[in-house]
Design an enzyme around this catalytic site. Structure first.
Site, short mmCIF file in Angstrom:
data_model
loop_
_atom_site.label_atom_id
_atom_site.label_comp_id
_atom_site.label_asym_id
_atom_site.label_seq_id
_atom_site.Cartn_x
_atom_site.Cartn_y
_atom_site.Cartn_z
N GLU A 135 0.96 -1.04 -0.04
CA GLU A 135 0.09 -0.06 0.23
C GLU A 135 0.83 1.27 -0.04
O GLU A 135 0.70 2.20 0.84
CB GLU A 135 -0.92 -0.02 1.08
CG GLU A 135 -2.00 -1.20 1.30
CD GLU A 135 -3.03 -1.10 0.13
OE1 GLU A 135 -3.10 -0.22 -0.65
OE2 GLU A 135 -3.77 -2.35 -0.23
N ASP A 393 1.74 21.72 -26.19
CA ASP A 393 1.68 22.64 -27.28
C ASP A 393 2.65 22.18 -28.22
O ASP A 393 2.36 22.51 -29.43
CB ASP A 393 2.52 23.75 -26.74
CG ASP A 393 1.54 24.66 -25.76
OD1 ASP A 393 0.42 24.46 -25.85
OD2 ASP A 393 2.29 25.31 -25.09
#
Length: 416
Positions: A135, A393
């Site tokens: 975990e 971009d």
């Protein structure tokens, strides 16, 4: 004693088992949803590692010590029983450990409530061959994990196994870290569909199917272990995976885009492939770097794009002229009002944006983590931030021709 591991491990874990057993990599990141089998795999692999080397010991950590007994301690005892070794192990709760009686090798369990306490972890015989962090998304970040690694795995002989259910947000530190293609790190993704149905039981499968029908997004997060986002994710069509040879064969033309960096921002050069028939965009390669000379940038343009056209940010005409002087086939893209929004919309409406995270780690991070702006109340507004979007971009520039074709089609249809 002879044990057939194929009866204990699903087929999807077989190759990973031998990789761990031979300690081919330094770190193993195991991510998956509920019922994916990753914890069972780790527990069996760790017992086999211990048996293969009489000097090997194992350390198992969870973030909170109080959660050890009902989770990893019980899981390791299960693995011992499944391997038929219960008579050879002593199980203790105080201190919490499993001891392999023939050699005295130990499996120690500790909480990481204070990572500094791991510095006192020692064994009388041998060394720690493996560290399991279960975990791991509950840990505070890589600095915390590195502190434990440095304390436990002295001498660099051991391996780390990191298992977790990916948090919902792609921006979470562990989701972002897993995208980094570091040498010596192997990432493995699993979900319940890899396991035989009889291992899971009818009730588990019915619950998974019910959630899939009621809320597919919640199902993908809980059962498939996908970081589906917080609801503000701009690109819900991103797929992070290797691009197959068959997919590469369908791409006859590659397109290149370059976003110039200013101040601390990096230059970002990308290589894209596009299949219009399926509306699928492939990000094949990237080069992202800050603070480099125009000469260095030109060299990387030649390496990645060769003589192909490189479409660049037209806000930097001097840089484009310098690249052309250095024999890069560079041109500036045409910009106008709404061009950014139109490019983002075009990317959002694609069937898929497939990104190879090993070859394009920055693009993988930027596309998967790109979220709309938040208002003062913490909600999302329909505005994209102008940050952490350099490869986005560059992709817009690379795909300028296709974007312009769509604008022409829309105008002919009277929609713009």
């Amino acid at each position: 004693m002879s044990i057939r591991l194929s009866g204990l491990l699903p087929e999807g874990f077989h190759g990973l088992f031998w990789d761990v057993y031979n300690r081919t990599h330094r770190e193993y990141w195991l991510m998956g949803g509920r019922g994916s089998g990753k914890s069972s795999f780790v527990s069996i692999a760790l017992i086999c590692l211990l048996l293969a080397d009489p000097q090997a010991n194992v350390a198992v950590f969870r973030k909170v010590a109080d959660s050890l007994r009902e989770s990893v301690y019980a899981q390791m005892r299960w693995a011992v029983e499944q391997l038929g070794l219960s008579a050879y192990f002593t199980c203790r709760l105080s201190p919490m450990e499993l001891i392999y009686q023939p050699t005295g090798q130990r499996i120690l369990f500790r909480g990481a409530d204070d990572p500094e306490k791991s510095k006192g972890l020692k064994v009388e015989k041998g060394y720690f061959a493996a560290l399991w962090l279960e975990e791991a998304s509950a840990f505070g970040g890589m600095e915390e994990i590195r502190t434990i690694q440095a304390s436990v795995l002295r001498g660099g002989k051991g391996v780390t196994l990191i298992s977790y259910n990916p948090p919902i947000s792609a921006k979470n530190w562990i989701n972002a870290e897993a995208l980094k293609p570091l040498e010596g790190r192997l990432c493995h993704r699993s979900d319940y569909r890899m396991l035989p149905a009889e291992w899971l039981g009818e009730n588990f499968l019915l619950q998974a199917e019910a959630l899939r029908q009621q809320d597919e997004r919640a199902y993908r997060h809980m059962y498939l272990g996908e970081a589906v986002g917080t609801g503000g994710q701009v690109f819900g069509n991103v797929q992070l995976r290797p691009i197959t040879d068959g997919e590469k064969e369908t791409l006859s033309v590659f397109r290149y885009g370059l976003d110039f960096g200013f101040a601390a921002d990096p230059d970002a050069l990308v290589c894209c492939g596009y299949l219009s028939r399926t509306k699928t965009l492939y990000l094949m390669d990237e080069y992202v770097c800050s603070g480099q000379s125009i000469q260095s940038l030109a060299e990387h343009c030649h390496r990645l794009a060769g003589d192909s056209l490189v479409r660049c940010d037209s806000a930097a005409p001097r840089e484009i002229a310098e690249l052309r002087r250095l024999r890069v086939n560079a041109i500036g893209v045409k910009k106008g009002a709404g061009s950014v929004e139109h490019g983002i919309r075009w990317l959002k409406e694609l069937a898929a944006i497939v990104i190879d995270p090993a070859r394009c780690p920055v693009a993988a991070r930027e596309f998967s983590q790109y979220e709309y702006q938040r208002d003062r109340g913490g909600g999302f507004v329909s505005e994209c931030p102008d940050r952490d979007n350099h490869t986005i971009d560059a992709v817009r520039y690379a795909m300028e021709a296709e974007l312009n074709r769509q604008v022409v089609r829309l105008r002919k249809g009277g929609l713009v």
